[in-house]
Design an enzyme around this catalytic site. Structure first.
Site, PDB file in Angstrom:
ATOM      1  CE1 TYR A  25      54.042  47.475  63.590  1.00  0.00           C
ATOM      2  CE2 TYR A  25      53.229  45.687  62.203  1.00  0.00           C
ATOM      3  CZ  TYR A  25      53.302  47.035  62.509  1.00  0.00           C
ATOM      4  OH  TYR A  25      52.653  47.960  61.731  1.00  0.00           O
ATOM      5  CD  GLU A 111      45.067  38.920  36.317  1.00  0.00           C
ATOM      6  OE1 GLU A 111      45.301  40.082  36.707  1.00  0.00           O
ATOM      7  OE2 GLU A 111      44.935  38.626  35.111  1.00  0.00           O
ATOM      8  CG  ASP A 163      42.619  40.837  33.472  1.00  0.00           C
ATOM      9  OD1 ASP A 163      41.577  40.193  33.250  1.00  0.00           O
ATOM     10  OD2 ASP A 163      42.742  41.623  34.434  1.00  0.00           O
TER      11      ASP A 163
END
Length: 283
Positions: A25, A111, A163
């Protein structure tokens, strides 16, 4: 890249820090896209043979930590020990972390934030003297650097719970081996000591996960698994992990960590994690 180098030079001269987004920016009409700045920062690190934090370019911290640890970051003190099940942000300026004191027996990396909160609600750290960290998905640089710092300084075993799907496995390998995008800085980010606690494909049978909790792999899942199986370091360094990844593909199903709690809300805290560690059912 020259424009970014001039910004970095100014940051170093003035001893200030900035994020990649802040840099973008500064001259959005010149950079056009955030990816231009990202690539320039990576190129500068490779050219200078340094890490991103050496350029005073920092990431906004996304990770969380709780457990039996106390440390300081600059003038800020993180006293997790006083309330072991309360979440604190992972420090951004890891190079400023010092005075690390811990009563933990191991480090557990999970996770997802949802699992982290489940453990917090179950007062997991009261019953288990440990440190729990989450990167809330793919870990950012501060989380990976901080985890490496803790493992090196405390010499504690570190376990990772993800997972049972391609993305969970990819997150696991990011912690242990690093990422391709940050390959130039792998030695400062990887944690080769970390062990895989779960969830394994075989856990669905061992812990009686109902069929309705097993989800079919998508075409994208299968492509991701096939691509990961080509990673030579898996066969060389963790062949058992690669066999488990093949098993995910052969079975054609995946499941989330939360599926293990189908029989009892606190199953992860009270049974699964403790039994895995005590029985050394890890890889």
């Amino acid at each position: 890249m020259l424009r970014v180098m001039l910004i970095v030079q100014k940051l170093l001269q003035e001893n200030k820090h900035s994020s990649k987004r802040d840099i973008y920016y500064t001259y959005p009409s010149v950079f056009l896209d955030q990816s231009v700045v990202d690539q320039a920062i990576n190129d500068i690190c490779i050219l200078m043979q340094c890490s991103r934090h050496n350029l005073n370019v920092v990431s906004a911290g996304n990770g969380l930590i709780m457990g039996w640890i106390r440390f300081s970051e600059g003038e800020r003190i993180f006293d997790c020990i006083s309330s072991p099940n309360t979440a604190h942000p992972v420090p951004v300026h890891v190079e400023e972390v010092q005075d690390i004191i811990s009563l933990a027996q191991y480090i557990l990396v999970v996770e997802k934030e949802s699992v982290f909160q489940r453990l917090a609600n179950d007062q997991f750290c009261n019953a288990n003297h440990c440190i729990v960290i989450t990167g809330r998905g793919y870990p950012d640089i501060p989380t990976r650097r901080f985890l490496r710092l803790l493992v090196e300084n405390l010499c504690l075993p570190a376990y990772c719970l993800v997972d049972c799907d391609p993305y969970g496995f990819d997150i696991l390998t990011t912690y242990r081996f690093g990422s391709m995008q940050m390959a130039y800085d792998t030695k400062h980010l990887r944690v080769p000591e970390i062990q895989w606690l779960g969830a394994f494909p075989s856990d669905s049978e061992r812990y009686f996960v109902p069929n309705q909790c097993l989800l079919p792999l998508t075409a994208e899942d299968k492509r991701k698994v096939e691509a990961m199986l080509l990673r030579c370091y898996l066969e060389r360094e963790v062949p058992q992990w690669r066999l488990e990844l093949q098993l995910i593909l052969q079975r054609g199903v995946k499941f989330e960590i939360e599926a293990l709690s189908v029989h009892a809300l606190s199953f992860l805290s009270e049974s699964y994690i403790p039994s895995k560690i005590e029985g050394k059912l890890i890889m």
